[in-house]
Design a protein around this motif. Structure first.
Motif, PDB file in Angstrom:
ATOM      1  N   ALA A  50     -74.374  53.431  34.404  1.00  0.00           N
ATOM      2  CA  ALA A  50     -73.007  53.946  34.537  1.00  0.00           C
ATOM      3  C   ALA A  50     -72.023  53.003  33.855  1.00  0.00           C
ATOM      4  N   LEU A  51     -72.271  51.703  34.057  1.00  0.00           N
ATOM      5  CA  LEU A  51     -71.402  50.683  33.435  1.00  0.00           C
ATOM      6  C   LEU A  51     -71.501  50.771  31.912  1.00  0.00           C
ATOM      7  N   ALA A  52     -72.734  50.946  31.409  1.00  0.00           N
ATOM      8  CA  ALA A  52     -72.952  51.016  29.958  1.00  0.00           C
ATOM      9  C   ALA A  52     -72.225  52.224  29.366  1.00  0.00           C
ATOM     10  N   ILE A  53     -72.313  53.371  30.032  1.00  0.00           N
ATOM     11  CA  ILE A  53     -71.651  54.589  29.543  1.00  0.00           C
ATOM     12  C   ILE A  53     -70.138  54.398  29.540  1.00  0.00           C
ATOM     13  N   LEU A  54     -69.646  53.804  30.614  1.00  0.00           N
ATOM     14  CA  LEU A  54     -68.206  53.587  30.753  1.00  0.00           C
ATOM     15  C   LEU A  54     -67.694  52.653  29.656  1.00  0.00           C
ATOM     16  N   ILE A  55     -68.413  51.556  29.437  1.00  0.00           N
ATOM     17  CA  ILE A  55     -67.971  50.582  28.437  1.00  0.00           C
ATOM     18  C   ILE A  55     -68.016  51.187  27.033  1.00  0.00           C
ATOM     19  N   ARG A  56     -69.101  51.902  26.776  1.00  0.00           N
ATOM     20  CA  ARG A  56     -69.216  52.527  25.447  1.00  0.00           C
ATOM     21  C   ARG A  56     -68.066  53.506  25.220  1.00  0.00           C
ATOM     22  N   ALA A  57     -67.721  54.250  26.263  1.00  0.00           N
ATOM     23  CA  ALA A  57     -66.657  55.246  26.134  1.00  0.00           C
ATOM     24  C   ALA A  57     -65.300  54.585  25.958  1.00  0.00           C
ATOM     25  N   LEU A  58     -65.100  53.474  26.648  1.00  0.00           N
ATOM     26  CA  LEU A  58     -63.779  52.838  26.603  1.00  0.00           C
ATOM     27  C   LEU A  58     -63.634  51.853  25.456  1.00  0.00           C
ATOM     28  N   ALA A  59     -64.706  51.077  25.165  1.00  0.00           N
ATOM     29  CA  ALA A  59     -64.558  49.989  24.192  1.00  0.00           C
ATOM     30  C   ALA A  59     -65.336  50.219  22.906  1.00  0.00           C
ATOM     31  N   GLY A  60     -66.116  51.287  22.850  1.00  0.00           N
ATOM     32  CA  GLY A  60     -66.900  51.540  21.650  1.00  0.00           C
ATOM     33  C   GLY A  60     -68.086  50.594  21.539  1.00  0.00           C
ATOM     34  N   GLN A  61     -68.673  50.549  20.343  1.00  0.00           N
ATOM     35  CA  GLN A  61     -69.878  49.731  20.171  1.00  0.00           C
ATOM     36  C   GLN A  61     -69.502  48.269  19.917  1.00  0.00           C
ATOM     37  N   ASP A  62     -70.051  47.411  20.729  1.00  0.00           N
ATOM     38  CA  ASP A  62     -69.795  45.969  20.573  1.00  0.00           C
ATOM     39  C   ASP A  62     -71.051  45.226  21.047  1.00  0.00           C
ATOM     40  N   ASP A  63     -71.763  44.621  20.086  1.00  0.00           N
ATOM     41  CA  ASP A  63     -73.036  43.985  20.434  1.00  0.00           C
ATOM     42  C   ASP A  63     -72.857  42.810  21.402  1.00  0.00           C
ATOM     43  N   GLU A  64     -71.748  42.137  21.308  1.00  0.00           N
ATOM     44  CA  GLU A  64     -71.525  41.007  22.234  1.00  0.00           C
ATOM     45  C   GLU A  64     -71.405  41.508  23.671  1.00  0.00           C
ATOM     46  N   VAL A  65     -70.674  42.612  23.801  1.00  0.00           N
ATOM     47  CA  VAL A  65     -70.548  43.200  25.146  1.00  0.00           C
ATOM     48  C   VAL A  65     -71.915  43.713  25.613  1.00  0.00           C
ATOM     49  N   THR A  66     -72.671  44.298  24.706  1.00  0.00           N
ATOM     50  CA  THR A  66     -74.026  44.776  25.052  1.00  0.00           C
ATOM     51  C   THR A  66     -74.886  43.611  25.527  1.00  0.00           C
ATOM     52  N   ALA A  67     -74.818  42.501  24.788  1.00  0.00           N
ATOM     53  CA  ALA A  67     -75.605  41.322  25.175  1.00  0.00           C
ATOM     54  C   ALA A  67     -75.193  40.824  26.556  1.00  0.00           C
ATOM     55  N   GLY A  68     -73.889  40.870  26.825  1.00  0.00           N
ATOM     56  CA  GLY A  68     -73.403  40.395  28.123  1.00  0.00           C
ATOM     57  C   GLY A  68     -73.814  41.305  29.262  1.00  0.00           C
ATOM     58  N   VAL A  69     -73.691  42.626  29.041  1.00  0.00           N
ATOM     59  CA  VAL A  69     -73.965  43.572  30.136  1.00  0.00           C
ATOM     60  C   VAL A  69     -75.476  43.839  30.279  1.00  0.00           C
ATOM     61  N   ALA A  70     -76.097  44.319  29.169  1.00  0.00           N
ATOM     62  CA  ALA A  70     -77.531  44.675  29.265  1.00  0.00           C
ATOM     63  C   ALA A  70     -78.407  43.426  29.342  1.00  0.00           C
ATOM     64  N   GLY A  71     -77.986  42.354  28.632  1.00  0.00           N
ATOM     65  CA  GLY A  71     -78.775  41.116  28.663  1.00  0.00           C
ATOM     66  C   GLY A  71     -78.397  40.226  29.835  1.00  0.00           C
ATOM     67  N   GLY A  72     -77.102  39.865  29.913  1.00  0.00           N
ATOM     68  CA  GLY A  72     -76.639  38.926  30.950  1.00  0.00           C
ATOM     69  C   GLY A  72     -76.745  39.483  32.351  1.00  0.00           C
ATOM     70  N   LEU A  73     -76.464  40.778  32.502  1.00  0.00           N
ATOM     71  CA  LEU A  73     -76.541  41.376  33.840  1.00  0.00           C
ATOM     72  C   LEU A  73     -77.888  42.088  34.052  1.00  0.00           C
ATOM     73  N   GLY A  74     -78.221  42.967  33.103  1.00  0.00           N
ATOM     74  CA  GLY A  74     -79.437  43.780  33.269  1.00  0.00           C
ATOM     75  C   GLY A  74     -80.707  42.959  33.278  1.00  0.00           C
ATOM     76  N   VAL A  75     -80.930  42.171  32.220  1.00  0.00           N
ATOM     77  CA  VAL A  75     -82.185  41.418  32.112  1.00  0.00           C
ATOM     78  C   VAL A  75     -82.147  40.132  32.933  1.00  0.00           C
ATOM     79  N   ALA A  76     -81.023  39.408  32.875  1.00  0.00           N
ATOM     80  CA  ALA A  76     -80.992  38.094  33.526  1.00  0.00           C
ATOM     81  C   ALA A  76     -80.770  38.162  35.040  1.00  0.00           C
ATOM     82  N   VAL A  77     -80.128  39.223  35.525  1.00  0.00           N
ATOM     83  CA  VAL A  77     -79.855  39.295  36.976  1.00  0.00           C
ATOM     84  C   VAL A  77     -80.654  40.429  37.646  1.00  0.00           C
ATOM     85  N   PHE A  78     -80.541  41.644  37.098  1.00  0.00           N
ATOM     86  CA  PHE A  78     -81.174  42.776  37.775  1.00  0.00           C
ATOM     87  C   PHE A  78     -82.705  42.704  37.713  1.00  0.00           C
ATOM     88  N   VAL A  79     -83.255  42.239  36.599  1.00  0.00           N
ATOM     89  CA  VAL A  79     -84.722  42.184  36.500  1.00  0.00           C
ATOM     90  C   VAL A  79     -85.304  41.195  37.530  1.00  0.00           C
TER      91      VAL A  79
END
Lengths: 262, 316
Positions: A50-79
């Protein structure tokens, strides 16, 4: 109740072995994916996507944000968090309440039991955190570069190792969840980030070496995703820890002690 | 035919000795493991079931060690005391899972028979979480019977059963014993074990206190000195008469706090009588009182609790 007529003689071999036992897997899955628990398990990936969809819709494509959310939160915390939930949850509740006795009182290899439970934990972690982390990265950055693929593979590799390690924790200690959370949230997230030596003893760093190899060193550096270990070392340590922890969990199950009510 | 041996086994947890130098042998038939709560019965059952290693000594089934020997579970069925099961599954699925874990060639047929044996057919489709205590007990028993074991270990199996189920379970266990299986039933209730077991092993405070047929155990218990508390119109005269009859080993006059020792004892005083021959004592006491004109206000056995009976057996 009436007397029981004799049944067909069971197979002659003393212990049932093999790498996987479907019945153990089914019982473990039922325990892990009970109605209430599955809602909780779905909450984390649901939140991430949900966060990924929201960010993409509001901020567009940004690899740094992707790294922070999918990597920093998704892989580093949720996994790792899912690792604690599924890894310890695959066996610790049964040991705590004593229902493990119904598995242990069987002529079933303890290594088969441990391997099966570890596999169930690993699949659960991958499905509920590794794959969603990759999906979140894909939703945010698309498939133009290999960022989503790198996070997907790295997240799944980490999830597999966490499954084995936290299953072992569930066998060796009654405080598995506490130790698991301390490792995942304190050691990996805090100590591993600031103490250089600690980084090399971190599953997420070993998995990050795979992500780094997929997305390329330059991209990893620009996104602050470089690993503290080389790819060869990372993969070797992941394999050793995964196999070693699963094997040792089986060994410890052979001598697990169940105290009575007294 | 299977023989389970406990050879000079001790088990301690830190500084607490749960089982102390116990030697027993269980053969075909039903054996009762009797003792008060905390006597070490569950610890012993756990060691016999291979879930706890002895701190010293050995537990073997036909000379094969039980500890760290998974193959032994082809021959052992266990009904644990703890209630926890896989509550989310139905009784049928749970028993079927146990049959499959045993690697039985026809797990469905074995499950059907085990469920019929424990009379759980009507409730077999319901989740275990909805079961009453008696139903859970029967489901546990079905999992222990599903592979037709030679040895059956049951830890307090009658807990939670209603009288009808209790009778049925006793019939079933007796039949299994007659078929030549080694059935070991732990209980803290003498009458339960007495009705069921041809042999009784008594545990008290971690020690093996007594062993034998229920008649021998019952005899040990009835022949032990029984203590009675008596209040009468003339305690001193009654004490003299009881001692003269030689059916009591000791008579003690217990005065209330602050009372003097002068004749004319108050009604608050009591006599504590250690009767050596209970039958003779209860026959003689009214005659003595009547012939001496002594009024009896109270005659009550003072120590009939199971713990005191067990304590006597240990002290012998």
């Amino acid at each position: 109740m009436s007397a029981q007529p004799p049944l067909a003689t069971p197979p002659k071999s003393e212990t049932i072995g093999g790498p996987f036992n479907l019945t153990v897997a089914q019982l473990t899955m039922r325990g892990l994916l009970g109605r209430r628990r599955v809602i909780f398990l779905l909450a984390l990936p649901g939140l991430l996507i949900a966060l990924a969809i929201l960010i993409r819709a509001l901020a567009g494509q940004d690899d740094e944000v992707t790294a922070g959310v999918a990597g920093g939160l998704g892989v580093a915390v949720f996994v790792p968090l899912m690792g604690v939930i599924a890894g310890t949850g695959a066996i610790a509740p049964e040991i705590d309440d004593g229902s493990i006795v119904y598995l242990l009182a069987k002529p079933l290899s303890r290594h088969t039991m441990a391997t099966t439970k570890a596999l169930v934990a690993m699949v659960t972690i991958v499905v509920f955190s590794g794959l969603p982390a990759g999906l979140a990265a894909f939703l945010m950055s698309g498939a133009d570069n290999d960022l989503a693929l790198g996070l997907l593979v790295g997240g799944c590799a980490a999830g597999i190792a966490y499954g084995a390690v936290f299953l072992l924790l569930g066998v060796v200690t009654r405080s598995a969840v506490l130790f698991g959370l301390l490792y995942a949230l304190i050691w990996e997230a805090v100590v591993g980030s600031f103490v250089p030596g600690a980084k090399t003893l971190s599953i997420s760093q070993w998995a990050a070496s795979i992500t780094e190899a997929i997305i390329g060193k330059d991209t990893a550096e620009s996104l602050n995703m470089e690993s503290a270990v080389d790819l060869g070392v990372g993969i070797t340590l992941l394999v050793i820890v995964t196999i070693g922890a699963t094997w040792y969990a089986g060994r410890r199950l052979r001598s697990i002690r169940l105290a009575g009510e007294e | 035919m299977a023989t389970l041996k406990i050879d000079t086994v001790s088990r301690w947890f830190g500084n607490v000795v749960a089982v102390n130098d116990v030697t027993m042998e269980f053969g075909p038939g039903v054996t009762g493991l009797l003792g008060p709560n905390g006597a070490g019965k569950s610890t012993l059952i756990n060691m016999m079931g291979g879930f706890l290693p002895p701190s010293s000594g050995a537990v073997t089934l036909d000379d094969a060690p039980v500890w760290r020997n998974e193959g032994i579970y082809r021959r052992i069925g266990l009904v644990p005391e703890r209630e926890a099961m896989y509550d989310g599954v139905s009784g049928y699925d749970f028993v079927l899972a146990n049959a499959k874990l045993h690697g039985l060639p026809d797990a469905a047929a074995a499950t059907k028979r085990a469920i019929e044996t424990v009379d759980l057919v009507e409730a077999q489709s319901r989740p275990i979480s909805t079961y009453s205590k008696g139903m859970r007990q029967r489901a546990k028993l079905a999992t222990a019977l599903v592979h037709d074991p030679q040895v059956l270990l049951l830890d307090e199996p009658f807990n939670g059963l209603d009288p009808r189920q209790r009778i049925h379970l006793m019939d079933l266990l007796r039949t299994m014993g007659k078929e030549g299986r080694t059935v070991i039933v732990s209980s803290h209730i003498l009458e339960e074990v007495e009705e069921l077991a041809s042999r009784i092993e008594v545990m008290v405070s971690g020690r093996h206190a007594a062993s034998g047929g229920f008649r021998e155990i019952r005899k040990l218990m009835t022949e032990r000195p029984h203590q009675y508390t008596i209040r009468s119109g003339d305690d001193r005269a009654l004490a003299s008469a009881i001692i003269a009859e030689r059916c009591a080993s000791a008579v003690q006059l217990v005065l209330p706090k602050g009372a003097g020792t002068a004749p004319g004892v108050s009604h608050d005083a009591t006599l504590q009588v250690q009767a050596t021959d209970v039958g003779e004592f209860v026959r003689v006491l009214p005659r003595l009182a009547l012939s001496r004109g002594i009024r009896l206000y109270e005659v009550s056995p003072a120590d009939e609790s199971l713990e005191s009976v067990f304590a006597y057996l240990v002290a012998r």
